[in-house]
Enzyme design. Structure first.
Site, PDB file in Angstrom:
ATOM      1  N   HIS A 205       0.800  -1.226   0.000  1.00 33.44           N
ATOM      2  CA  HIS A 205       0.000   0.000   0.000  1.00 33.44           C
ATOM      3  C   HIS A 205       0.832   1.275   0.000  1.00 33.44           C
ATOM      4  O   HIS A 205       0.287   2.361  -0.093  1.00 33.44           O
ATOM      5  CB  HIS A 205      -0.959   0.025   1.193  1.00 33.44           C
ATOM      6  CG  HIS A 205      -0.275   0.303   2.501  1.00 33.44           C
ATOM      7  ND1 HIS A 205       0.460  -0.640   3.161  1.00 33.44           N
ATOM      8  CD2 HIS A 205      -0.195   1.441   3.250  1.00 33.44           C
ATOM      9  CE1 HIS A 205       0.949  -0.109   4.272  1.00 33.44           C
ATOM     10  NE2 HIS A 205       0.578   1.146   4.352  1.00 33.44           N
TER      11      HIS A 205
HETATM   12  C1  UD1 Z   1      -2.404   5.360   5.833  1.00 32.97           C
HETATM   13  C2  UD1 Z   1      -1.127   5.864   6.507  1.00 32.97           C
HETATM   14  C3  UD1 Z   1      -0.050   4.813   6.400  1.00 32.97           C
HETATM   15  C4  UD1 Z   1      -0.531   3.487   6.944  1.00 32.97           C
HETATM   16  C5  UD1 Z   1      -1.801   3.097   6.215  1.00 32.97           C
HETATM   17  C6  UD1 Z   1      -2.365   1.799   6.697  1.00 32.97           C
HETATM   18  C7  UD1 Z   1      -0.682   8.278   6.393  1.00 32.97           C
HETATM   19  C8  UD1 Z   1       0.133   9.319   5.743  1.00 32.97           C
HETATM   20  N1  UD1 Z   1      -0.630   7.068   5.832  1.00 32.97           N
HETATM   21  O1  UD1 Z   1      -2.135   5.208   4.452  1.00 32.97           O
HETATM   22  O2  UD1 Z   1       1.065   5.216   7.166  1.00 32.97           O
HETATM   23  O3  UD1 Z   1       0.462   2.507   6.771  1.00 32.97           O
HETATM   24  O4  UD1 Z   1      -2.781   4.128   6.422  1.00 32.97           O
HETATM   25  O5  UD1 Z   1      -3.484   1.413   5.964  1.00 32.97           O
HETATM   26  O6  UD1 Z   1      -1.331   8.563   7.376  1.00 32.97           O
HETATM   27  N2  UD1 Z   1      -9.544   4.572   1.779  1.00 32.97           N
HETATM   28  C9  UD1 Z   1     -10.720   3.878   1.748  1.00 32.97           C
HETATM   29  N3  UD1 Z   1     -11.295   3.524   2.935  1.00 32.97           N
HETATM   30  C10 UD1 Z   1     -10.756   3.833   4.134  1.00 32.97           C
HETATM   31  C11 UD1 Z   1      -9.550   4.532   4.151  1.00 32.97           C
HETATM   32  C12 UD1 Z   1      -8.942   4.899   2.971  1.00 32.97           C
HETATM   33  O7  UD1 Z   1     -11.243   3.579   0.690  1.00 32.97           O
HETATM   34  O8  UD1 Z   1     -11.336   3.455   5.165  1.00 32.97           O
HETATM   35  C13 UD1 Z   1      -8.901   4.935   0.493  1.00 32.97           C
HETATM   36  C14 UD1 Z   1      -9.196   6.352   0.079  1.00 32.97           C
HETATM   37  O9  UD1 Z   1      -9.342   6.371  -1.295  1.00 32.97           O
HETATM   38  C15 UD1 Z   1      -7.939   7.106   0.436  1.00 32.97           C
HETATM   39  C16 UD1 Z   1      -6.861   6.039   0.252  1.00 32.97           C
HETATM   40  O10 UD1 Z   1      -7.481   4.818   0.635  1.00 32.97           O
HETATM   41  O11 UD1 Z   1      -7.728   8.225  -0.378  1.00 32.97           O
HETATM   42  C17 UD1 Z   1      -5.660   6.298   1.116  1.00 32.97           C
HETATM   43  O12 UD1 Z   1      -6.029   6.458   2.492  1.00 32.97           O
HETATM   44  P1  UD1 Z   1      -5.105   7.338   3.484  1.00 32.97           P
HETATM   45  O13 UD1 Z   1      -5.596   7.234   4.880  1.00 32.97           O
HETATM   46  O14 UD1 Z   1      -4.939   8.708   2.911  1.00 32.97           O
HETATM   47  O15 UD1 Z   1      -3.703   6.665   3.363  1.00 32.97           O
HETATM   48  P2  UD1 Z   1      -3.296   5.134   3.387  1.00 32.97           P
HETATM   49  O16 UD1 Z   1      -2.691   4.809   2.090  1.00 32.97           O
HETATM   50  O17 UD1 Z   1      -4.413   4.286   3.892  1.00 32.97           O
END
Ligand code: UD1
Length: 363
Positions: A205
């Site tokens: 991820h």
């Molecule tokens: C985040 C953390 C990362 C951690 C990871 C674990 C930061 C900078 N990054 O990354 O350190 O290892 O979580 O998973 O804080 N999304 C969904 N559903 C959700 C959450 C996210 O669909 O419940 C999708 C959204 O499109 C979002 C993308 O995932 O834009 C990324 O989510 P985000 O929380 O921004 O970062 P992660 O890649 O999950």
């Protein structure tokens, strides 16, 4: 003594669970649990609260997904109101996600004591958003709880005073020990038709791996070779699913025979899958630690790690995303070259109890 505890994203939940449980032994600690809502899908959040028996959050800021700046700013704006209303004695943040630094900044600027659990980890790679979050959170924290001696050293080198640093062990490993027997009852292997030791597990991820089509394509090259030997289970993170679709690589992945693409899994199913796997391939931080304790060979698909102890004492190999390096690491595992792993000091299931005791005594 009121402590606001912050969670936001999936890896935070395993870290807060043992702390919320440990506080129960200390009558002088009144915990408040705040969920920022950084992760919100059932499988990325609520499922973990149920499985890990975390009390429901007292407050959910419901910020959701956005760019780093927008997400961090929205958490800060909402969390500031919470801190002003609740007037805590301290704010405790865990890990290195955007929720960690956002709430840390708010606490610090309101003059509230900031506690960071999992302090001092450094990958040395400032292109990682988590590295910036770690550096900034540690710089403004008043009490820094570390998982390893190496993390303590990093903080000392950065000039953090000794009396602020506490080497207590690893709260994520507390959660692993507590839930291992429960995880053992998971039927996930039967469900996916897998045999013990007869498959690999993959998680991906990191933006540096999944948001770049040529890097992701290189990883797929290696996976295609490994699939000639064994099936691979791939619980797919929402970010990665999106990237596969936008980069046009979905078709290639769908055609990979033996690749079990599944939705994100809960803690117990994933733990069971890791326990029985021949190997794990990952770009996660926490999984490097869990495989060290489970003694499962791990290939870390990154060029660095903020958790070097897992490579020093364990069977973690940091191989990057280059298919040749991934395959060289895989061949070492397949040939049984990697020996037994040791357990890093204080990764004994008692870290949260130590932290709660120190907070009770010193705050
Ligand atoms: C985040 C953390 C990362 C951690 C990871 C674990 C930061 C900078 N990054 O990354 O350190 O290892 O979580 O998973 O804080 N999304 C969904 N559903 C959700 C959450 C996210 O669909 O419940 C999708 C959204 O499109 C979002 C993308 O995932 O834009 C990324 O989510 P985000 O929380 O921004 O970062 P992660 O890649 O999950």
């Amino acid at each position: 003594m009121k402590i606001i505890n912050v969670v936001g994203a999936r890896p935070n939940f395993m870290k807060i669970a043992p702390l919320m449980a440990a506080y129960r032994d200390f009558a002088n600690i009144e915990p408040v649990l705040v969920h920022t809502g950084q992760h919100y899908d059932e499988r990325m959040s609520d499922l973990f609260f149920r499985q890990l028996e975390i009390p429901a959050p007292d407050i959910n800021l419901e910020v959701g997904s956005a760019s780093h700046a927008v997400q961090t700013a929205q958490i800060m704006m909402s969390f500031e109101n919470v801190v002003i209303e609740h007037k805590p004695d301290a704010v405790l943040v865990v890990g290195d996600v955007n929720s960690t630094i956002a709430c840390g900044l708010v606490a610090s600027k309101l003059g509230i004591k900031l506690i960071h659990v999992e302090a001092g980890l450094r990958s040395g790679d400032r292109t990682m958003p988590e590295e910036i979050n770690r550096l900034c959170t540690d710089a403004i924290s008043d009490m820094l709880f570390c998982t390893s001696e190496n993390a303590v050293e990093n903080l000392r080198k950065e000039g953090v005073a000794d009396e602020k640093i506490f080497f207590v062990g690893n709260v994520m490993i507390d959660t692993l020990f507590k839930n291992r027997a429960k995880a053992d009852e998971s039927k996930i292997l039967d469900k996916l038709g897998l045999a013990q030791q007869g498959y690999a597990v993959l998680t991906l991820h990191r933006p540096s791996n999944v948001d770049n089509a040529s890097v992701l394509g290189g990883i797929l090259d290696a996976l295609e070779q490994i699939l000639q030997d064994i099936p691979i289970v791939f619980p797919i993170h929402p970010r990665t699913l999106k990237s596969l679709e936008t980069s046009g690589l979905s078709g290639r992945v769908d055609a990979m025979s033996g690749l079990h693409l599944v939705d994100p899994l809960g803690y117990l199913d994933f733990m069971k899958l890791m326990c029985e796997a021949r190997l794990v391939l990952t770009d996660s931080g926490g999984i490097q630690e869990e495989t060290t304790i489970l003694k499962v060979p791990c290939l870390t698909l990154r060029n660095n790690t903020e958790r070097p102890v897992t490579a020093e004492v364990g069977s973690n190999q940091v191989v990057g995303a280059d298919p040749e390096k991934i395959m060289a690491g895989y061949r070492r595992i397949a040939s049984g070259e990697l020996g037994e792993c040791e357990r890093p000091p204080l990764w004994d299931g008692r870290a949260a109890a130590r932290i709660a005791q120190i907070l009770s005594d010193k705050l």
